[in-house]
Design an enzyme around this catalytic site. Sequence first.
Site, PDB file in Angstrom:
ATOM      1  N   GLY A 295      75.576 -44.250  99.962  1.00 52.83           N
ATOM      2  CA  GLY A 295      75.307 -43.117 100.832  1.00 52.83           C
ATOM      3  C   GLY A 295      76.545 -42.798 101.642  1.00 52.83           C
TER       4      GLY A 295
ATOM      5  N   GLN B 283      80.861 -39.373 108.780  1.00 52.20           N
ATOM      6  CA  GLN B 283      81.763 -40.413 108.295  1.00 52.20           C
ATOM      7  C   GLN B 283      83.059 -39.841 107.715  1.00 52.20           C
ATOM      8  OE1 GLN B 283      78.454 -42.545 106.044  1.00 52.20           O
ATOM      9  NE2 GLN B 283      79.856 -44.209 106.604  1.00 52.20           N
TER      10      GLN B 283
ATOM     11  N   LEU C   5      80.440 -48.069 105.171  1.00 52.15           N
ATOM     12  CA  LEU C   5      81.792 -47.618 104.865  1.00 52.15           C
ATOM     13  C   LEU C   5      82.612 -47.375 106.122  1.00 52.15           C
ATOM     14  CD1 LEU C   5      80.965 -45.162 101.936  1.00 52.15           C
ATOM     15  CD2 LEU C   5      81.787 -47.535 101.779  1.00 52.15           C
TER      16      LEU C   5
ATOM     17  N   GLU D  81      71.749 -43.838 106.591  1.00 53.80           N
ATOM     18  CA  GLU D  81      72.454 -42.550 106.597  1.00 53.80           C
ATOM     19  C   GLU D  81      71.914 -41.623 107.681  1.00 53.80           C
ATOM     20  OE1 GLU D  81      75.224 -42.437 105.108  1.00 53.80           O
ATOM     21  OE2 GLU D  81      74.813 -44.295 104.036  1.00 53.80           O
TER      22      GLU D  81
ATOM     23  N   HIS E 223      73.440 -42.247 111.034  1.00 48.32           N
ATOM     24  CA  HIS E 223      74.770 -41.645 111.224  1.00 48.32           C
ATOM     25  C   HIS E 223      74.657 -40.249 111.833  1.00 48.32           C
ATOM     26  CE1 HIS E 223      77.617 -44.491 109.592  1.00 48.32           C
ATOM     27  NE2 HIS E 223      76.891 -44.651 108.498  1.00 48.32           N
TER      28      HIS E 223
END
Length: 188
Positions: free
Chosen positions: A46, A51, A100, A142, A145
């Site tokens: 994802g 990001q 990530l 996700e 985020h």
Amino acid sequence: MTVLPIRITGDPVLHTPAKPVTEFDESLKALVADMFETMDKAPGVGLAAPQVGVPLRLFVYSYEHDPAGPQRGVAINPELWLAPTPIGEPDEDAESEGCLSVPGERFALRRSPAARMVAVDLDQQPVEVSASGWFARVLQHEYDHLDGTLYVDRLDFLHARRARKAIAANRWGKPGNAWLPGVDDLEA
């Protein structure tokens, strides 16, 4: 398509709630294509727009191991409903996740075992996804985020302490840190 730099914890865009997507144009399509390319190159399951430095409420996902079959898509302006999260200590093996934006680190985090997401796609068509297990975790991660929350912000005291030490040791936690999948040797 272009691989985009992934922002690392400390960048303000990662810690600020994202804004709703209002323009469904060619630039949005290009962003989503670049996000898929970046996620695949990382590799990840994802990737949220914040990001890659874009403060919009959208994320892409690609999860091959769902019992219902492979899941790959984009969620724009999603809403997420969760089943109750079990109480207790998270299992170090079964519930460790990475990000990530905190590359190379993994910490155990208890999440809801099931989620239901409603969003729209690039054509503004409704998307509804019901997920359980690890895929539910991906959607929750996700979605967080988009609210300016990283998974390390949700860790219990012991794991949060370890995460803070790892972030400090890597000299993250400040604006401007990023990595480029396929170029930099930083995998989540």
